[in-house]
Design a protein around this motif. Structure first.
Motif, PDB file in Angstrom:
ATOM      1  N   ASP A   1       2.494  -1.697   4.784  1.00  0.00           N
ATOM      2  CA  ASP A   1       1.821  -0.428   5.030  1.00  0.00           C
ATOM      3  C   ASP A   1       3.394   0.764   4.993  1.00  0.00           C
ATOM      4  O   ASP A   1       3.564   0.656   5.049  1.00  0.00           O
TER       5      ASP A   1
ATOM      6  N   LEU B   1       1.649   4.064   3.100  1.00  0.00           N
ATOM      7  CA  LEU B   1       0.731   5.035   2.990  1.00  0.00           C
ATOM      8  C   LEU B   1       1.189   6.114   3.545  1.00  0.00           C
ATOM      9  O   LEU B   1       1.376   7.027   2.663  1.00  0.00           O
TER      10      LEU B   1
ATOM     11  N   LEU C   1      -6.811   8.936   8.406  1.00  0.00           N
ATOM     12  CA  LEU C   1      -6.654   8.405   6.808  1.00  0.00           C
ATOM     13  C   LEU C   1      -8.000   8.738   6.714  1.00  0.00           C
ATOM     14  O   LEU C   1      -8.750   9.134   6.565  1.00  0.00           O
TER      15      LEU C   1
ATOM     16  N   GLY D   1       1.990   4.948  -0.343  1.00  0.00           N
ATOM     17  CA  GLY D   1       1.474   6.572  -0.411  1.00  0.00           C
ATOM     18  C   GLY D   1       2.382   7.410  -1.086  1.00  0.00           C
ATOM     19  O   GLY D   1       3.171   6.741  -2.653  1.00  0.00           O
TER      20      GLY D   1
ATOM     21  N   ALA E   1      -2.386   4.190  -3.865  1.00  0.00           N
ATOM     22  CA  ALA E   1      -3.395   5.034  -2.865  1.00  0.00           C
ATOM     23  C   ALA E   1      -3.563   6.180  -2.979  1.00  0.00           C
ATOM     24  O   ALA E   1      -4.640   6.644  -3.215  1.00  0.00           O
ATOM     25  N   ALA E   2      -2.374   7.268  -3.397  1.00  0.00           N
ATOM     26  CA  ALA E   2      -2.592   8.219  -4.614  1.00  0.00           C
ATOM     27  C   ALA E   2      -2.884   8.800  -4.918  1.00  0.00           C
ATOM     28  O   ALA E   2      -2.906  10.005  -6.059  1.00  0.00           O
TER      29      ALA E   2
ATOM     30  N   SER F   1       0.480   4.158   9.268  1.00  0.00           N
ATOM     31  CA  SER F   1      -0.102   4.728   8.991  1.00  0.00           C
ATOM     32  C   SER F   1      -1.331   5.538   9.653  1.00  0.00           C
ATOM     33  O   SER F   1      -2.088   4.360  10.022  1.00  0.00           O
TER      34      SER F   1
ATOM     35  N   LEU G   1       1.300  -1.170  -0.010  1.00  0.00           N
ATOM     36  CA  LEU G   1       0.233   0.303  -0.274  1.00  0.00           C
ATOM     37  C   LEU G   1       0.473   1.200  -0.031  1.00  0.00           C
ATOM     38  O   LEU G   1       1.166   1.385   1.642  1.00  0.00           O
TER      39      LEU G   1
ATOM     40  N   PHE H   1      -7.154   5.996   1.271  1.00  0.00           N
ATOM     41  CA  PHE H   1      -6.739   5.130   2.660  1.00  0.00           C
ATOM     42  C   PHE H   1      -7.151   4.517   3.485  1.00  0.00           C
ATOM     43  O   PHE H   1      -6.746   3.579   4.030  1.00  0.00           O
TER      44      PHE H   1
END
Length: 538
Positions: free
Chosen positions: A121, A123, A132, A55, A82-83, A157, A53, A136
């Motif tokens: 993780d 993120l 989050l 970011g 994720a972003a 996160s 995951l 997220f």
């Protein structure tokens, strides 16, 4: 000590270190450590199903580079951006190693996370604040429901790195791989309960870090502070503790505080209490020197009549009437260290001027008691104290001019004057939810008072007492009598809590634990002391 540094200090150290290294070196060090821990968790890397995951920041880059290393060893890696965007170099490394990237909206992502052996993780980094947001939060929820092992990169996160505060959704990790130093949020609940077992990876930051903000005691630290009677020692040199505790209503409080003090190594106990409470103490601890209240002497004079002591413990079960207040005032008027707990805290909250004294004071409130102590200017919600325990412990230490031990799922200790004067706040890694039972706080008070009488400063006395108290409870709950015990996890890891902080989906620490009472904690204190003295590395 497990020294923990705030984000600003970590960032400063990183910048200084990176100035001495070729570009990208620090990220590769972090990725190598993360990949090594992940490989150990999955066992056989070849064929393992890994979901990242990711970011868009450096934490996502660390996770992607680590995943690339796993992919080169045969793992099937899927990274979820994720972003919508990711760390470019990390993404390129993963693609080059045969991994795949997709977006958070890909309908195959939930099934991939559910089928994964490992979820990494990456993120948010340590600079993240607040809970989050989507997508997220949805990804964190999918990871929580997956049977996969969840590994957090540096910090779960959604957890505040500096305080442990969790506002809204956060990733619940089985293992957190921290880089360079601990972060306070890994040691303090509620954040610590999201971190699971913490593995610290050395990336070369140590020479560039300033003083820590928080420190977690370990067995060696506790053992170094514990006194050992010399050959010419006597009961007076071992420390004489005065205890003002117990009443007609709370007859057991005095016996529990006395037991904690005796098992903590005090040479003599001078108890001031009501006749009905004294009767209980005489049966259990006949070595106690007793002054019975309610006779011809004024309440304040009863304290003087008890005799000379090296420290006082005042408050457990003593009541809050005018006579109790007069006795507490007389104790606080002495020139020796005083620990105030329970009913004593209620009296002090109503008249904080009682704390204006030259000798050291140690306060041991739970969240509700601390909220009352701090509510002179504005109402403080106990729930907010629980959520922001480090902040409120520091606030109280400065505002009240006393060392403050805040009891709870993480015991936090802030010394009078604040961190800049007395060193970092201490947090206790031992303990068990079985301690949430009547009377265990009275035992802690007696134990800490014993250590004050033996000459420890309030901050150190509180830290040692909290550690031994928690370890004794664990030993009692587990039905074991010694050895290094669960306090250190036997590995030097953060395994004090076990996976998911001792209460996550992997099950609580020590599945064979059983309920305990306060007296069981007293009886296990000698085993706890032996355990820290015999711990590896001593």
């Amino acid at each position: 000590m497990r020294n923990a540094h705030e984000v600003a200090k970590v960032r400063m150290a990183e910048r200084t270190l990176m100035g001495t290294l070729p570009p990208g070196t620090l990220m590769q060090r972090a990725a190598a450590g993360l990949a090594s821990v992940c490989a150990g968790l999955v066992g056989t890397v070849y064929g393992a199903r890994v979901v990242v995951l990711a970011g868009s920041g450096d934490n996502g880059g660390d996770a992607l580079h680590a995943a690339a290393r796993l992919a080169r060893r045969g793992a099937a890696v899927l990274a979820v951006a994720a972003a919508g965007r990711v760390h470019e170099e990390g993404a390129a490394a993963l693609r080059g190693a045969g991994g795949r990237l997709t977006g958070a909206g890909d309908p195959s992502v939930p099934a991939a996370i559910d089928a994964a052996d490992l979820v990494i993780d990456g993120l948010l980094g340590i600079g993240g604040r607040g809970g989050l947001r989507e997508p997220f939060a949805a990804l964190a929820g999918l990871a929580a429901r997956s049977p996969a092992v969840v590994v957090a990169t540096d910090l779960p996160s959604g957890v505040d790195a500096d305080t442990g505060v969790v506002e809204g959704t956060a990733v619940r990790a089985d293992v957190t791989v921290a880089f360079g130093t601990w972060k306070p949020g890994l040691l303090i609940d509620p954040g610590a309960s999201y971190a699971g077992v913490v593995e610290l990876i050395d990336i070369g930051l140590a020479p560039y870090l300033e003083l820590p903000a928080v420190a977690g005691m370990q067995a060696a630290d506790v053992a170094a502070l514990l006194g050992q009677p010399s050959g010419d020692s006597d009961k007076y040199r071992r420390g004489v503790v005065g205890i003002l505790a117990g009443s007609d209503r709370f007859t057991g409080a005095a016996a529990l505080a006395v037991g904690g003090a005796l098992r903590g190594g005090a040479g003599m106990i001078r108890l001031v209490s009501a006749e009905s409470a004294v009767a209980v103490v005489r049966q259990r601890w006949p070595e106690t020197v007793i002054t019975v209240t309610g006779g011809d002497l004024p309440a304040g004079e009863e304290i003087k009549a008890a005799g000379r002591v090296q420290a006082w413990v005042a408050g457990p079960g003593m009541g809050t009437d005018d006579q109790a207040r007069a006795r507490l005032a007389a104790v606080l008027d002495t020139d020796v260290p005083v620990l105030v707990d329970a009913d004593g805290l209620t009296l002090v909250a109503a008249d904080r001027e009682m704390l204006n004294r030259s000798a050291p004071t140690l306060l041991t409130p739970h969240a509700g008691e601390l909220s009352r102590l701090l509510s002179a200017a504005a109402t403080v919600d106990p729930a907010d104290v629980e959520a922001r325990r480090l902040e409120h412990a520091r606030m109280a230490a400065v505002e009240l001019g006393a060392t403050v031990l805040v009891k709870g799922s993480t015991t936090v200790i802030a010394a009078a004057g604040g961190d800049s004067v007395a060193g970092p706040a201490l947090v206790n890694p031992t303990g068990t939810s079985w301690l949430a039972t009547a009377g265990t706080g009275d035992v802690l008070s007696g134990l800490a008072g014993s250590l004050l009488a033996q000459g420890l400063a309030p901050r150190e006395a509180a830290g040692v007492a909290a550690y031994l108290h928690g370890l004794a409870a664990r030993l009692a709950a587990a039905g074991t009598g010694g050895g290094p015990g669960p306090a250190e996890g036997g590995s030097g890891r953060a395994g004090d809590r076990g996976a998911r902080g001792g209460a996550g989906r992997r099950g609580a620490w020590g599945g064979a634990d059983a309920p305990i009472g306060a007296a069981d904690v007293i009886d296990a204190l000698p085993a706890a002391i032996r355990a820290v003295r015999e711990a590896p590395g001593r």
